[in-house]
Design a protein around this motif. Structure first.
Motif, short mmCIF file in Angstrom:
data_model
loop_
_atom_site.label_atom_id
_atom_site.label_comp_id
_atom_site.label_asym_id
_atom_site.label_seq_id
_atom_site.Cartn_x
_atom_site.Cartn_y
_atom_site.Cartn_z
N SER A 22 0.58 -1.37 -0.27
CA SER A 22 0.44 0.06 0.25
C SER A 22 0.95 1.30 -0.39
CB SER A 22 -1.42 -0.06 1.17
OG SER A 22 -0.07 -0.04 2.24
N GLU A 23 2.00 0.91 0.65
CA GLU A 23 3.35 2.43 0.43
C GLU A 23 3.28 3.14 -0.89
OE1 GLU A 23 4.50 4.03 2.75
OE2 GLU A 23 3.33 3.23 4.17
N TRP A 146 -9.35 -14.61 -6.72
CA TRP A 146 -9.32 -12.86 -6.56
C TRP A 146 -7.64 -12.27 -6.55
CZ3 TRP A 146 -13.42 -10.23 -8.57
CH2 TRP A 146 -14.69 -10.89 -8.82
N ASN A 147 -7.83 -11.17 -6.43
CA ASN A 147 -6.25 -10.73 -6.24
C ASN A 147 -6.81 -9.16 -6.09
OD1 ASN A 147 -3.55 -10.18 -5.77
ND2 ASN A 147 -3.20 -11.48 -7.50
N ASN A 148 -5.93 -7.99 -5.32
CA ASN A 148 -6.21 -6.98 -4.88
C ASN A 148 -5.30 -6.36 -4.99
OD1 ASN A 148 -6.28 -5.22 -2.26
ND2 ASN A 148 -8.52 -5.90 -2.67
N LEU A 149 -5.03 -5.03 -5.72
CA LEU A 149 -4.18 -3.78 -6.10
C LEU A 149 -3.55 -3.81 -4.83
CD1 LEU A 149 -3.52 -2.44 -8.75
CD2 LEU A 149 -5.02 -0.59 -8.20
N ILE A 150 -3.77 -3.35 -4.08
CA ILE A 150 -2.87 -2.66 -2.54
C ILE A 150 -2.74 -4.10 -1.30
CG2 ILE A 150 -4.11 -0.77 -2.74
CD1 ILE A 150 -5.42 -1.51 -0.29
N PHE A 151 -3.30 -5.21 -1.99
CA PHE A 151 -2.57 -6.75 -1.32
C PHE A 151 -2.12 -7.65 -2.28
CE2 PHE A 151 -3.08 -8.41 3.44
CZ PHE A 151 -2.05 -9.20 3.09
#
Length: 255
Positions: A22-23, A146-151
């Protein structure tokens, strides 16, 4: 003791991974006014119980505390009391830890304090959650799809996909600004694959309500604390002025 240390190390690894990912991104700002909106908190509680409480517990929160956001005991029993039959019970889940590890790779964390624990240099915990819950995309290489952009590579599937619809993330290859000889994978927006039950604006609004509830759940007395704190400061200011004038009156004739 070894199990405890292993659990702590795993938790730190997950948190550091999420924090590091997320940084590099700018977190969207959570609309803070939702935390004091009772209708938003009630809607957030409904979403939490229906979509989150199946896997994630909130073991430090009791159902009867929902009366603090304007719900009656009967409303709680009729609409939100699915895991238990007592309003005074804690918000626990029946998910077996062994099954959770097999299905998701890790036990879903307790969410009571998640809005406070996710705060970092990039923004508040509410900002993180507001961005995270709106950043899922389809990824057939992941076990959950599924995947996540910030994790990246998160074990959690997108449980709200029916509301948001299915999206794909677009990435482009660009030269590394620190090393032109290398390429970096840069996010270039989402592509809507299938529509959801909600429009993007409606989905974002409901996510804001959910995050508002998570923020409130982490500190149910935060609104009262702020109000009481302001009152105390005003009292101290008035008392200081009175004490100063009394002191001047007592000592005015002393040479």
């Amino acid at each position: 003791m070894k199990k405890l240390l292993a659990s702590l190390l795993a938790t730190l690894a997950l948190m550091s991974g999420a924090h590091a990912s997320s940084e590099s991104l700018v977190l969207d700002k959570f609309p803070k006014e939702r935390v004091t909106d009772l209708a938003a908190l009630q809607n957030g509680a409904k979403i939490f119980v229906n979509y989150c409480l199946n896997c994630h517990a909130a073991a430090f929160m009791r159902f009867n505390r929902l009366k603090d956001i304007g719900l009656t005991e009967q409303q709680i029993k009729d609409n939100l009391l699915f895991p238990t039959d007592k309003v005074g019970e804690l918000m626990k889940v029946s998910l077996d830890t062994k099954d959770a590890k097999e299905w998701f790779g890790a036990v879903p964390p307790d969410l009571t304090l998640v809005a406070r624990s996710r705060a970092g240099a990039s923004g508040s915990g509410a900002d993180y959650l507001y961005t995270y819950l709106r950043s899922f995309y389809r990824d057939d290489t992941r076990p959950t799809g599924w995947n996540n952009l910030i994790f990246p590579n998160v074990g959690m599937p997108h449980v709200l996909w029916e509301l948001q619809g299915q999206r794909a993330a677009k990435f482009v290859e660009e030269a590394d600004p620190h090393d032109p000889a290398k390429k970096v994978h840069k996010f270039d927006g989402f592509e809507q694959l299938t529509p959801g039950k909600m429009s993007p604006q409606e989905f974002d609004s409901n996510i804001a309500d959910l995050v508002a509830y998570l923020q409130w759940m982490g500190e149910p007395m935060q609104t009262q604390r702020t109000r009481i704190g302001a009152g105390v400061l005003i009292f101290l200011a008035i008392f200081t002025f009175i004490a100063w004038r009394l002191n001047a009156a007592f000592w005015k004739d002393v040479k």
